[in-house]
Design a protein around this motif. Structure first.
Motif, short mmCIF file in Angstrom:
data_model
loop_
_atom_site.label_atom_id
_atom_site.label_comp_id
_atom_site.label_asym_id
_atom_site.label_seq_id
_atom_site.Cartn_x
_atom_site.Cartn_y
_atom_site.Cartn_z
N THR A 151 0.84 -1.19 0.00
CA THR A 151 0.00 0.00 0.00
C THR A 151 0.88 1.24 0.00
OG1 THR A 151 -1.73 -1.13 1.26
CG2 THR A 151 -1.79 1.27 1.25
N LEU A 152 0.50 2.24 -0.81
CA LEU A 152 1.21 3.51 -0.82
C LEU A 152 0.79 4.29 0.41
CD1 LEU A 152 3.21 4.68 -2.94
CD2 LEU A 152 1.33 6.10 -3.75
N VAL A 153 1.71 4.52 1.36
CA VAL A 153 1.36 5.17 2.62
C VAL A 153 1.66 6.66 2.62
CG1 VAL A 153 1.61 3.04 3.93
CG2 VAL A 153 3.58 4.54 3.64
N LYS A 154 2.56 7.08 1.75
CA LYS A 154 2.88 8.48 1.52
C LYS A 154 3.26 8.62 0.05
CE LYS A 154 2.74 10.40 5.72
NZ LYS A 154 1.96 11.62 6.06
N PRO A 155 3.16 9.80 -0.52
CA PRO A 155 3.58 9.94 -1.91
C PRO A 155 5.02 9.46 -2.10
CG PRO A 155 2.40 11.89 -1.20
CD PRO A 155 2.59 11.04 0.02
N GLY A 156 5.19 8.45 -2.95
CA GLY A 156 6.52 7.92 -3.21
C GLY A 156 7.01 6.90 -2.21
N LEU A 157 6.16 6.48 -1.25
CA LEU A 157 6.60 5.54 -0.21
C LEU A 157 5.62 4.38 -0.12
CD1 LEU A 157 8.91 5.21 1.85
CD2 LEU A 157 7.40 6.26 3.55
N LEU A 158 6.09 3.19 -0.50
CA LEU A 158 5.27 1.99 -0.50
C LEU A 158 5.56 1.14 0.72
CD1 LEU A 158 3.34 0.15 -2.31
CD2 LEU A 158 5.45 -1.00 -3.00
N LEU A 159 4.51 0.74 1.44
CA LEU A 159 4.66 -0.23 2.52
C LEU A 159 4.68 -1.62 1.88
CD1 LEU A 159 4.73 -1.02 5.54
CD2 LEU A 159 2.23 -1.17 5.43
N VAL A 160 5.84 -2.25 1.84
CA VAL A 160 5.97 -3.57 1.22
C VAL A 160 5.38 -4.65 2.13
CG1 VAL A 160 7.61 -5.27 0.34
CG2 VAL A 160 8.01 -2.83 -0.05
N ASP A 161 5.72 -4.59 3.42
CA ASP A 161 5.24 -5.59 4.37
C ASP A 161 5.56 -5.10 5.77
OD1 ASP A 161 4.06 -7.86 5.33
OD2 ASP A 161 5.50 -9.27 4.47
N SER A 162 4.97 -5.73 6.77
CA SER A 162 5.25 -5.34 8.15
C SER A 162 4.92 -6.48 9.09
CB SER A 162 4.44 -4.09 8.56
OG SER A 162 3.05 -4.37 8.56
N TYR A 163 5.47 -6.38 10.29
CA TYR A 163 5.20 -7.35 11.36
C TYR A 163 5.04 -6.58 12.65
CZ TYR A 163 6.39 -10.44 15.26
OH TYR A 163 6.40 -11.08 16.46
N LEU A 164 4.06 -6.96 13.45
CA LEU A 164 3.81 -6.30 14.72
C LEU A 164 3.42 -7.35 15.74
CD1 LEU A 164 3.52 -3.57 16.24
CD2 LEU A 164 1.10 -3.59 15.54
N LYS A 165 4.15 -7.38 16.85
CA LYS A 165 3.89 -8.39 17.87
C LYS A 165 2.72 -8.01 18.76
CE LYS A 165 6.30 -11.01 21.49
NZ LYS A 165 7.60 -11.20 22.19
N GLY A 166 2.60 -6.72 19.12
CA GLY A 166 1.54 -6.28 20.01
C GLY A 166 0.68 -5.21 19.35
N SER A 167 0.46 -4.11 20.05
CA SER A 167 -0.29 -3.00 19.49
C SER A 167 0.65 -2.04 18.77
CB SER A 167 -1.03 -2.24 20.60
OG SER A 167 -0.10 -1.62 21.48
N SER A 168 0.10 -1.16 17.95
CA SER A 168 0.92 -0.27 17.13
C SER A 168 1.79 0.65 17.98
CB SER A 168 0.04 0.56 16.20
OG SER A 168 -0.84 1.38 16.94
N THR A 169 1.32 1.02 19.17
CA THR A 169 2.12 1.91 20.02
C THR A 169 3.35 1.21 20.58
OG1 THR A 169 0.69 1.37 21.91
CG2 THR A 169 0.18 3.37 20.67
N ASP A 170 3.39 -0.13 20.47
CA ASP A 170 4.59 -0.85 20.92
C ASP A 170 5.78 -0.58 20.01
OD1 ASP A 170 3.33 -1.98 23.10
OD2 ASP A 170 2.75 -3.81 22.04
N ALA A 171 5.53 0.01 18.84
CA ALA A 171 6.63 0.39 17.95
C ALA A 171 7.35 1.64 18.43
CB ALA A 171 6.11 0.60 16.53
N LEU A 172 6.74 2.35 19.39
CA LEU A 172 7.42 3.51 19.99
C LEU A 172 8.50 3.02 20.94
CD1 LEU A 172 4.27 5.66 20.84
CD2 LEU A 172 5.75 5.88 18.84
N ASN A 173 9.58 3.76 21.02
CA ASN A 173 10.68 3.41 21.93
C ASN A 173 11.19 1.99 21.69
OD1 ASN A 173 10.55 5.92 23.28
ND2 ASN A 173 8.90 5.17 24.58
N ALA A 174 11.31 1.59 20.42
CA ALA A 174 11.76 0.23 20.13
C ALA A 174 12.69 0.16 18.92
CB ALA A 174 10.56 -0.68 19.89
N LEU A 175 12.79 1.18 18.10
CA LEU A 175 13.61 1.11 16.89
C LEU A 175 15.08 0.93 17.25
CD1 LEU A 175 13.73 1.36 13.79
CD2 LEU A 175 14.07 3.82 14.11
N SER A 176 15.71 -0.13 16.68
CA SER A 176 17.10 -0.44 16.99
C SER A 176 17.99 -0.55 15.77
CB SER A 176 17.19 -1.76 17.78
OG SER A 176 16.55 -1.66 19.02
#
Length: 352
Positions: A151-176
């Motif tokens: 899905t195109l999520v922003k102009p010029g930016l395609l979301l190819v795939d994703s994985y999420l273990k819990g809720s979407s807010t769990d992606a905060l304070n986690a990028l490594s």
């Protein structure tokens, strides 16, 4: 000046110094002017900027279009100067990204997307640019999980795939980790692989510590240790070759860490050539890393997307498999604690 006036002036100066020392330090929100890992400006097309909730940020450089280069930025290891944002990022922004750039944002420090839930972490997001130049505003990480894959999520930016273990807010304070791969301008031509010859091991005795360097154009391939910190260390070295051509090592640099609790990975496109340590487990450990060159051509290093399973520091022997080289080590606690290693593959970028 009278003696009394002099005494008053001195007392005033001391008071000002005390006040200055007690004043709270102002936290700077500005990152370094350039990425911590130096990349020639003509090899950078744009940046991915990671922000925390207080708008502190760091720049992750994106290679130029047509290069076909893959770069892995491990925040915990300090890649791209993002150590302070490890497990703290809330959002990202994309600036001047070339077409067909592949981007992976992950909770895993080595950017792996396979294995157990524990190994992978809380999330990963795979993106791809679809415009000649992609620029976005600041996007909070939970935003990407509103969309299904492809899905195109922003102009010029395609979301190819994703994985999420819990809720979407769990992606905060986690990028490594961020992995970036740019498209190639042409089909790749075959290159001669790098292999290791003259592999040998050397035991290094303890004398209030130890200092070991492979020497010459040799690289570290592995290490062994049995007993406490005063027992010898075994190091395995090898000579990298490209066919019949010897690889040369240049621009050696040494970095220090606290042995008791540390995680170290050589800077981008460098390999480990030396290991030193002073004192016991609370002493200082130093690693030396260097660039690998085939003649006048700098070589690349692709880190493995995994670290070794934990090993007992006081009873282990480890060597990178195949023709891989040592690029990282972590150690927790004393000689009874755990040690990990990370390996990488040295290769020549296929010419256009």
């Amino acid at each position: 000046m009278t003696q009394r006036t002099l005494r008053v002036s001195l007392l005033l100066a001391v008071a000002l110094l005390v006040i200055a020392a007690q004043a709270p330090a102002q936290e700077s929100l500005a990152p370094p002017a350039t990425p911590a890992q130096t990349i020639p400006p003509d090899e950078i097309a744009g940046y991915i900027t990671a922000y925390d909730e207080n708008d502190r940020y760091c720049y992750v450089p994106v290679p130029v279009e047509g290069s076909g280069v893959t770069r892995v930025y491990d925040f915990y290891a300090g890649n791209a100067g993002c150590n302070d944002l490890n497990d703290k990022a809330w959002s990202v922004a994309f600036e001047d990204l070339p077409s067909a750039t592949q981007i992976l944002l992950t909770d895993n420090p080595t950017c792996t997307t396979s294995g157990t839930d524990v190994a992978v972490g809380k999330f990963w997001i795979k993106l791809k640019t679809t415009k000649k130049v992609t620029i976005t505003d600041t996007v909070q990480l939970p935003y990407f999980f509103r969309f299904s894959k492809n899905t195109l999520v922003k102009p010029g930016l395609l979301l190819v795939d994703s994985y999420l273990k819990g809720s979407s807010t769990d992606a905060l304070n986690a990028l490594s980790c961020i992995r970036i791969t740019t498209s190639r301008a042409t089909l790749p031509k075959p290159t001669v692989p790098i292999h290791q010859i003259d592999q040998n091991v050397q035991w290094v005795d303890w004398d209030q510590g130890f200092t070991f360097h492979c020497g010459g154009n040799r690289v570290l391939l592995g290490r062994a240790h049995f007993g406490d910190e005063e027992d010898p260390n075994e190091f395995r070295c090898g000579t990298p070759m490209q066919g019949e051509t010897a690889i040369t090592l240049r621009n050696h640099k040494t970095a220090a860490r606290h042995e008791f609790n540390h995680y170290f990975v050589c800077p981008a496109n460098t390999v480990m050539t030396g290991h030193e340590h002073d004192g016991d487990e609370r002493g200082e450990t130093r690693y030396t890393c260097a660039e690998a060159w085939a003649g006048d051509t700098p070589l690349y290093v692709l880190p493995d997307d995994f670290r070794t399973p934990s090993l007992e520091e006081n009873h282990h022997r480890f060597a990178c498999g195949g023709d891989k080289v040592l690029i990282g080590r972590a150690h927790w606690h004393d000689e009874m604690g755990e040690t990990w290693y990370q390996c990488g593959t040295v290769y020549q970028q296929s010419p256009p």
